[in-house]
Design an enzyme around this catalytic site. Structure first.
Site, PDB file in Angstrom:
ATOM      1  N   PHE A 278       0.830  -1.219   0.000  1.00  0.00           N
ATOM      2  CA  PHE A 278       0.000   0.000   0.000  1.00  0.00           C
ATOM      3  C   PHE A 278       0.854   1.254   0.000  1.00  0.00           C
ATOM      4  O   PHE A 278       0.432   2.301  -0.455  1.00  0.00           O
ATOM      5  CB  PHE A 278      -0.928   0.002   1.215  1.00  0.00           C
ATOM      6  CG  PHE A 278      -1.888  -1.142   1.198  1.00  0.00           C
ATOM      7  CD1 PHE A 278      -2.885  -1.185   0.228  1.00  0.00           C
ATOM      8  CD2 PHE A 278      -1.788  -2.179   2.097  1.00  0.00           C
ATOM      9  CE1 PHE A 278      -3.775  -2.249   0.180  1.00  0.00           C
ATOM     10  CE2 PHE A 278      -2.664  -3.249   2.067  1.00  0.00           C
ATOM     11  CZ  PHE A 278      -3.665  -3.288   1.101  1.00  0.00           C
ATOM     12  N   CYS A 279       2.039   1.179   0.577  1.00  0.00           N
ATOM     13  CA  CYS A 279       2.875   2.370   0.662  1.00  0.00           C
ATOM     14  C   CYS A 279       4.327   1.945   0.680  1.00  0.00           C
ATOM     15  O   CYS A 279       4.686   1.144   1.522  1.00  0.00           O
ATOM     16  CB  CYS A 279       2.547   3.136   1.934  1.00  0.00           C
ATOM     17  SG  CYS A 279       3.497   4.641   2.116  1.00  0.00           S
ATOM     18  N   PRO A 280       5.187   2.414  -0.197  1.00  0.00           N
ATOM     19  CA  PRO A 280       4.956   3.479  -1.179  1.00  0.00           C
ATOM     20  C   PRO A 280       4.242   3.036  -2.460  1.00  0.00           C
ATOM     21  O   PRO A 280       3.840   3.887  -3.235  1.00  0.00           O
ATOM     22  CB  PRO A 280       6.376   3.948  -1.501  1.00  0.00           C
ATOM     23  CG  PRO A 280       7.283   2.828  -1.166  1.00  0.00           C
ATOM     24  CD  PRO A 280       6.606   2.028  -0.095  1.00  0.00           C
TER      25      PRO A 280
END
Ligand SMILES: Cc1cc2nc3c(=O)[nH]c(=O)nc-3n(C[C@H](O)[C@H](O)[C@H](O)COP(=O)(O)OP(=O)(O)OC[C@H]3O[C@@H](n4cnc5c(N)ncnc54)[C@H](O)[C@@H]3O)c2cc1C
Lengths: 379, 76
Positions: free
Chosen positions: B13-15
């Protein structure tokens, strides 16, 4: 026979692992069946998240530092002697001072660092707050700022995914309080097509930016900075003028990782669940230096360290593996000088931040103090 | 010799996949390829759109069981 756990890197992840193992393996440490050695680069431990507050005069430099030997459990053999060559075939590390350390298990926790020198002109033309020297220079630049164009420029990859947004909101509040907001124009640039990597954070930030009058440009990956003309150019073909450039430079892992052939750019190929270095059953990787595609953040380092403590203790005591890392990341997000929110997610649960509140801002400020307890392994 | 590197950014989900690709291309040599796996449909279209803007070439894009694979060759 005595076993040795060698921890390379005495930042957040390495320190939590060292202290956590001490707490669980007191008997083995006492009898001499286990010894824990850490190699670090400095006698002091820096609280990196505090750097965000330095340019705004919200934290004093002295508040960022503690004596590493006081943060570490006394039973850890700590050497300020950086690793120079790591040999995972021979299970040994040689140091800058020429010592050789053998290990049964090794934990790589050498973190990540900013590399402004990899973009032409960035080092000369930019300001940043991701290291102490940069934060000091930015504090001076902000003190002298009388108005003009400020560009906050975010580059990939970088640690602490929320700091760039936080600095934008804090800068707005800071300039407003000094009566300079009307004389300033703030533009925020981001590498991908939205304002933040996390979609819900990006959706929340966009109307906030618009409300405050912060301009933005997405799909902006810096190609070069011209310190004379005071312009910054993107690979996507746009150019922005600036009076003050605040950049989050691209990061790499530690030089020793690259030099030892353990991972291009200092990023170590790591199993996403067991946190083993790919190809080594006795080498674990924690914190920013993994190549796992998740946020490089203190909370990631903390959760990974907790899993690694349990696994090392189980391996040493019972020759079994305890548990896997689920990809958990938790971040506070400062949404100004007086309000905040938080977000968490893991490999399977998407992020979903709540509305900002003053209480969460106070939690984050409290967390700034609690960091030292968490490094000691008490949280 | 040109290399092909795989980034399994499924469930990241991140990055996220595009940011991982951008980071990997910075360390790659011209002619090297990066194969990004993503479980999010948005990235499957964002990646080719970004490559077109910057001038890298997409050599393959395919949908698999629950994920997309996009192979990008560094052009400059
Ligand atoms: C401005 C800023 C704000 C941040 N804000 C937040 C936040 O709000 N929340 C959050 O979760 N995270 C935040 N972070 C990120 C967080 O600080 C890092 O993700 C975290 O410190 C990672 O831990 P680590 O142990 O992997 O790396 P580090 O803590 O960086 O430790 C790595 C250590 O390894 C040492 N080392 C390097 N090379 C060698 C060598 N050859 N031999 C021996 N030792 C070596 C380094 O000197 C360093 O001490 C922020 C970071 C910055 C810069």
């Amino acid at each position: 026979m005595s076993k040795t756990i060698l921890i390379v890197g005495g930042g957040l992840a390495g320190t939590i692992v060292a202290n956590g193992i001490c707490r669980q393996m007191g008997a083995e440490l006492r009898s001499g069946a286990l010894n824990i050695t850490m190699l670090g680069t400095s006698e002091t431990h820096m609280y990196q998240p505090g750097l965000l507050y330095i340019p705004f005069g919200r934290m004093r430099e002295a508040e960022l530092f503690r004596d590493q030997r006081k943060v570490l459990d006394k039973r850890v053999n700590f050497f300020v002697d950086p690793a120079k060559a790591i040999d995972v075939e021979k299970n040994q590390v040689t140091t800058e001072a020429g010592r050789t350390f053998k290990y049964d298990y090794m934990v790589l926790a050498t973190g990540s660092r900013i590399m402004p020198q990899t973009i032409p002109g960035m080092k000369e033309g930019g300001h940043w707050f991701y290291d102490l020297d940069g934060a000091r220079k930015l504090r001076t630049a902000l003190n002298e700022f009388k108005g003009g164009k400020i560009v906050i420029n975010v580059n990939a990859p970088h640690k602490c995914p929320v700091a760039p947004l936080e600095v934008a909101f804090m800068l707005h509040d800071y300039l407003k309080a000094k009566g300079l907001w009307d004389k300033a124009e703030l533009t925020y640039t981001y590498p991908i097509g939205r304002l933040h990597a996390l979609e819900p954070v990006a959706h929340w930030a966009k109307p906030e930016f618009e409300k405050l009058g912060i301009k933005y440009e997405t799909f902006f990956n810096t190609e070069s900075v011209d310190p004379q003309a005071k312009t910054i150019k993107s690979m996507e073909g746009s150019e922005l003028p600036y009076d003050l450039l605040i950049t989050i430079p691209p990061h790499q892992g530690a030089q020793v990782i690259d030099d030892s052939g353990l991972g291009k750019g200092g990023w170590v190929p790591t199993n996403t669940k067991t946190l083993h270095r790919e190809g080594s059953a006795n080498v674990f990787v924690v914190g920013d230096t993994t190549n796992i595609p998740i946020s490089k953040a203190g909370s990631t380092a903390h959760f990974e360290a907790d899993v690694t403590i349990d696994n090392l203790v189980s391996l040493c005591q019972e020759n079994t593996f305890a548990r896997e890392y689920d990809g958990k990341v938790f971040c506070f997000v400062e949404t100004g000088l007086g309000s905040g929110t938080y977000v968490w997610f893991n490999y399977t649960t998407p992020p979903n931040p709540g509305p900002p509140s003053q209480m969460i801002h106070w939690f984050k400020l409290a967390y700034n103090r609690l960091y030292w307890l968490s490094a000691r392994g008490l949280l | 010799m040109a290399e092909r590197q795989k980034i399994d950014a499924r469930g990241a989900f991140c990055p996220g996949p595009l940011m991982e690709l951008i980071a990997a291309l910075k360390l790659a040599s011209i002619g090297d390829e990066v194969d990004v796996w993503s479980s999010d449909k948005g990235s499957a279209s964002d990646i080719p759109a970004w490559c077109a803007k910057v001038g890298h070439s997409v050599v393959e894009a395919s949908e698999h069981d629950g994920y997309w694979s996009v192979v990008v060759r560094k052009a400059k």
